[in-house]
Design a protein around this motif. Structure first.
Motif, PDB file in Angstrom:
ATOM      1  N   ASP A 153       0.814  -1.206   0.000  1.00  0.00           N
ATOM      2  CA  ASP A 153       0.000   0.000   0.000  1.00  0.00           C
ATOM      3  C   ASP A 153       0.861   1.276   0.000  1.00  0.00           C
ATOM      4  O   ASP A 153       0.339   2.377  -0.015  1.00  0.00           O
ATOM      5  N   LEU A 154       2.184   1.107  -0.029  1.00  0.00           N
ATOM      6  CA  LEU A 154       3.065   2.255   0.129  1.00  0.00           C
ATOM      7  C   LEU A 154       2.986   3.204  -1.056  1.00  0.00           C
ATOM      8  O   LEU A 154       2.878   4.419  -0.885  1.00  0.00           O
ATOM      9  N   LEU A 155       3.007   2.639  -2.256  1.00  0.00           N
ATOM     10  CA  LEU A 155       3.012   3.500  -3.439  1.00  0.00           C
ATOM     11  C   LEU A 155       1.743   4.341  -3.510  1.00  0.00           C
ATOM     12  O   LEU A 155       1.784   5.519  -3.870  1.00  0.00           O
ATOM     13  N   ARG A 156       0.618   3.733  -3.125  1.00  0.00           N
ATOM     14  CA  ARG A 156      -0.647   4.469  -3.190  1.00  0.00           C
ATOM     15  C   ARG A 156      -0.642   5.629  -2.205  1.00  0.00           C
ATOM     16  O   ARG A 156      -1.240   6.677  -2.442  1.00  0.00           O
ATOM     17  N   ARG A 157       0.071   5.482  -1.078  1.00  0.00           N
ATOM     18  CA  ARG A 157       0.066   6.508  -0.050  1.00  0.00           C
ATOM     19  C   ARG A 157       1.139   7.580  -0.246  1.00  0.00           C
ATOM     20  O   ARG A 157       1.203   8.529   0.511  1.00  0.00           O
ATOM     21  N   LEU A 158       1.996   7.398  -1.265  1.00  0.00           N
ATOM     22  CA  LEU A 158       3.024   8.416  -1.510  1.00  0.00           C
ATOM     23  C   LEU A 158       2.385   9.686  -2.048  1.00  0.00           C
ATOM     24  O   LEU A 158       1.631   9.666  -2.999  1.00  0.00           O
ATOM     25  N   LYS A 159       2.695  10.805  -1.403  1.00  0.00           N
ATOM     26  CA  LYS A 159       2.173  12.103  -1.822  1.00  0.00           C
ATOM     27  C   LYS A 159       3.322  13.103  -1.805  1.00  0.00           C
ATOM     28  O   LYS A 159       4.193  13.050  -0.931  1.00  0.00           O
ATOM     29  N   PRO A 160       3.336  14.074  -2.777  1.00  0.00           N
ATOM     30  CA  PRO A 160       2.454  14.174  -3.932  1.00  0.00           C
ATOM     31  C   PRO A 160       2.855  13.185  -5.038  1.00  0.00           C
ATOM     32  O   PRO A 160       4.017  12.841  -5.153  1.00  0.00           O
ATOM     33  N   ALA A 161       1.879  12.781  -5.811  1.00  0.00           N
ATOM     34  CA  ALA A 161       2.082  11.709  -6.778  1.00  0.00           C
ATOM     35  C   ALA A 161       3.086  12.084  -7.869  1.00  0.00           C
ATOM     36  O   ALA A 161       3.890  11.257  -8.301  1.00  0.00           O
ATOM     37  N   ASP A 162       3.064  13.329  -8.349  1.00  0.00           N
ATOM     38  CA  ASP A 162       3.954  13.732  -9.439  1.00  0.00           C
ATOM     39  C   ASP A 162       5.419  13.592  -9.028  1.00  0.00           C
ATOM     40  O   ASP A 162       6.249  13.078  -9.774  1.00  0.00           O
ATOM     41  N   GLU A 163       5.754  14.096  -7.837  1.00  0.00           N
ATOM     42  CA  GLU A 163       7.126  13.993  -7.368  1.00  0.00           C
ATOM     43  C   GLU A 163       7.540  12.538  -7.204  1.00  0.00           C
ATOM     44  O   GLU A 163       8.671  12.162  -7.534  1.00  0.00           O
ATOM     45  N   ALA A 164       6.640  11.717  -6.695  1.00  0.00           N
ATOM     46  CA  ALA A 164       6.944  10.299  -6.524  1.00  0.00           C
ATOM     47  C   ALA A 164       7.226   9.650  -7.870  1.00  0.00           C
ATOM     48  O   ALA A 164       8.162   8.851  -8.014  1.00  0.00           O
ATOM     49  N   ALA A 165       6.444  10.007  -8.869  1.00  0.00           N
ATOM     50  CA  ALA A 165       6.630   9.435 -10.201  1.00  0.00           C
ATOM     51  C   ALA A 165       7.991   9.806 -10.768  1.00  0.00           C
ATOM     52  O   ALA A 165       8.668   8.991 -11.403  1.00  0.00           O
ATOM     53  N   ILE A 166       8.408  11.061 -10.545  1.00  0.00           N
ATOM     54  CA  ILE A 166       9.703  11.506 -11.059  1.00  0.00           C
ATOM     55  C   ILE A 166      10.838  10.742 -10.394  1.00  0.00           C
ATOM     56  O   ILE A 166      11.771  10.271 -11.045  1.00  0.00           O
ATOM     57  N   LEU A 167      10.757  10.613  -9.088  1.00  0.00           N
ATOM     58  CA  LEU A 167      11.802   9.891  -8.371  1.00  0.00           C
ATOM     59  C   LEU A 167      11.869   8.428  -8.808  1.00  0.00           C
ATOM     60  O   LEU A 167      12.953   7.885  -9.039  1.00  0.00           O
ATOM     61  N   LEU A 168      10.721   7.799  -8.934  1.00  0.00           N
ATOM     62  CA  LEU A 168      10.695   6.404  -9.368  1.00  0.00           C
ATOM     63  C   LEU A 168      11.211   6.263 -10.796  1.00  0.00           C
ATOM     64  O   LEU A 168      11.941   5.321 -11.122  1.00  0.00           O
ATOM     65  N   ALA A 169      10.841   7.205 -11.654  1.00  0.00           N
ATOM     66  CA  ALA A 169      11.316   7.157 -13.029  1.00  0.00           C
ATOM     67  C   ALA A 169      12.835   7.260 -13.088  1.00  0.00           C
ATOM     68  O   ALA A 169      13.496   6.569 -13.874  1.00  0.00           O
ATOM     69  N   ASN A 170      13.428   8.126 -12.243  1.00  0.00           N
ATOM     70  CA  ASN A 170      14.884   8.248 -12.196  1.00  0.00           C
ATOM     71  C   ASN A 170      15.535   6.955 -11.719  1.00  0.00           C
ATOM     72  O   ASN A 170      16.582   6.554 -12.224  1.00  0.00           O
ATOM     73  N   ARG A 171      14.921   6.318 -10.714  1.00  0.00           N
ATOM     74  CA  ARG A 171      15.475   5.056 -10.227  1.00  0.00           C
ATOM     75  C   ARG A 171      15.410   3.983 -11.311  1.00  0.00           C
ATOM     76  O   ARG A 171      16.347   3.214 -11.515  1.00  0.00           O
ATOM     77  N   ILE A 172      14.279   3.926 -12.004  1.00  0.00           N
ATOM     78  CA  ILE A 172      14.110   2.930 -13.070  1.00  0.00           C
ATOM     79  C   ILE A 172      15.123   3.163 -14.181  1.00  0.00           C
ATOM     80  O   ILE A 172      15.764   2.235 -14.687  1.00  0.00           O
ATOM     81  N   ALA A 173      15.278   4.425 -14.574  1.00  0.00           N
ATOM     82  CA  ALA A 173      16.196   4.748 -15.671  1.00  0.00           C
ATOM     83  C   ALA A 173      17.639   4.421 -15.310  1.00  0.00           C
ATOM     84  O   ALA A 173      18.450   4.114 -16.184  1.00  0.00           O
ATOM     85  N   ALA A 174      17.967   4.491 -14.020  1.00  0.00           N
ATOM     86  CA  ALA A 174      19.345   4.236 -13.591  1.00  0.00           C
ATOM     87  C   ALA A 174      19.633   2.762 -13.377  1.00  0.00           C
ATOM     88  O   ALA A 174      20.787   2.380 -13.188  1.00  0.00           O
ATOM     89  N   ASP A 175      18.611   1.930 -13.420  1.00  0.00           N
ATOM     90  CA  ASP A 175      18.786   0.493 -13.179  1.00  0.00           C
ATOM     91  C   ASP A 175      18.877  -0.229 -14.526  1.00  0.00           C
ATOM     92  O   ASP A 175      17.881  -0.361 -15.240  1.00  0.00           O
ATOM     93  N   VAL A 176      20.065  -0.714 -14.866  1.00  0.00           N
ATOM     94  CA  VAL A 176      20.288  -1.331 -16.169  1.00  0.00           C
ATOM     95  C   VAL A 176      19.434  -2.578 -16.347  1.00  0.00           C
ATOM     96  O   VAL A 176      18.844  -2.805 -17.420  1.00  0.00           O
ATOM     97  N   ASP A 177      19.336  -3.405 -15.311  1.00  0.00           N
ATOM     98  CA  ASP A 177      18.569  -4.644 -15.427  1.00  0.00           C
ATOM     99  C   ASP A 177      17.092  -4.365 -15.684  1.00  0.00           C
ATOM    100  O   ASP A 177      16.447  -5.033 -16.506  1.00  0.00           O
ATOM    101  N   VAL A 178      16.550  -3.363 -14.983  1.00  0.00           N
ATOM    102  CA  VAL A 178      15.140  -3.016 -15.174  1.00  0.00           C
ATOM    103  C   VAL A 178      14.914  -2.482 -16.581  1.00  0.00           C
ATOM    104  O   VAL A 178      13.941  -2.843 -17.257  1.00  0.00           O
ATOM    105  N   MET A 179      15.810  -1.619 -17.051  1.00  0.00           N
ATOM    106  CA  MET A 179      15.661  -1.053 -18.389  1.00  0.00           C
ATOM    107  C   MET A 179      15.761  -2.138 -19.452  1.00  0.00           C
ATOM    108  O   MET A 179      15.006  -2.132 -20.433  1.00  0.00           O
TER     109      MET A 179
END
Length: 214
Positions: free
Chosen positions: A175-201
Motif C-alpha cells: 500500500d506504500l506506493l498508493r500513499r506516496l504524496k504528492p504523486a507527481d514527485e513520486a513518479a519523477i523519483l521512481l522514473a529516475n530510479r528505473i532509468a538508472a537500473d540497467v537490469d530493469v531497463m
C-alpha cells in the motif's frame, strides 16, 4: 518605416563586415602584408565585399553557387572558398539570434561601460562566447528536479528509497506506493530510479520488443 528598417540592416551588415574581416585576411596573404606595412586598402576591399555579399547570403545562405557564378561583381575580391566561409558565418549568426538578443538585452539593462561587450555580442558567431558574456547575468541554477524534490519533500525521498529497496520482497508494503504524496514527485523519483537500473531497463526493452511496436 521600411527606410528605417533598411538603414538598420545596412548598419548591421557594416558592423558584421568590420568584425569578421580579420578572419578573411590570412596572415600570409598579400592583404595582410600590405596591412602590416600600413596599407589597408586590400583588407578594406575584402571588408566591402563582405558587406555587399551579406544581404544576398542573409536572404538565402544556400545561394552560394548562384552568388559565386552570377554575382562576381558583388563578391570580388572574395574567393569561392571565402564566400562559402561567409555563408557558414551567416548560418551560425542566424542560429544564435535568440541567445544574442537575450545577452544584448541583459547588457543594455546593466550598469557600467558595456559598449565593448555589446559589440562583441552583436557580432559573435560563437555560442561559447555568448554564454561567457551572459554568465554574470545568468540566474543561479536551481539544481536538478530531483534536488528540488529532495529539498522540498525529504520524507518522500526516504519512502521512495524504501519502496525501491524492498520492491518484490515478502515484507514490501503493497500500500506504500498508493500513499506516496504528492504523486507527481513520486513518479519523477521512481522514473529516475528505473532509468538508472540497467537490469530493469533491459527487461522493459525486452518486453517492448516482444509485445509492442517500437
Amino acid at each position: 518605416r521600411y527606410t528605417l528598417l533598411l538603414l538598420n540592416m545596412t548598419n548591421n551588415w557594416g558592423q558584421l563586415s568590420r568584425a569578421w574581416v580579420k578572419d578573411f585576411v590570412p596572415p600570409s596573404s598579400p592583404a595582410a602584408t600590405l596591412a602590416a606595412a600600413g596599407d589597408d586598402s586590400a583588407s578594406s576591399a575584402i571588408r566591402r565585399a563582405i558587406q555587399r555579399a551579406l544581404p544576398l547570403l542573409s536572404e538565402d545562405p544556400s545561394s552560394v553557387p548562384f552568388v559565386c557564378r552570377y554575382r562576381s561583381d558583388v563578391i570580388d575580391p572574395l574567393t569561392t572558398k571565402q564566400v562559402h566561409q561567409l555563408s557558414e558565418y551567416v548560418k551560425k549568426y542566424n542560429y544564435l539570434s535568440a541567445l544574442r538578443k537575450k545577452v544584448v538585452e541583459c547588457l543594455r539593462n546593466s550598469c557600467g561601460d558595456v559598449g565593448a561587450a555589446i559589440s562583441r555580442a552583436e557580432t559573435s558567431i560563437s555560442k561559447t562566447e555568448l554564454e561567457d558574456i551572459y554568465a554574470p547575468f545568468k540566474p543561479p541554477s536551481k539544481g536538478s528536479l530531483e534536488d528540488r524534490i529532495q529539498k522540498e519533500h525529504p520524507d518522500l525521498v526516504a519512502r521512495v528509497e524504501e519502496l525501491w529497496i524492498n520492491w518484490g520482497t515478502a515484507d514490501a508494503d503493497d500500500d506504500l506506493l498508493r500513499r506516496l504524496k504528492p504523486a507527481d514527485e513520486a513518479a519523477i523519483l521512481l522514473a529516475n530510479r528505473i532509468a538508472a537500473d540497467v537490469d530493469v531497463m533491459d527487461a522493459l526493452m525486452d518486453h517492448c520488443r516482444q509485445h509492442c511496436r517500437v
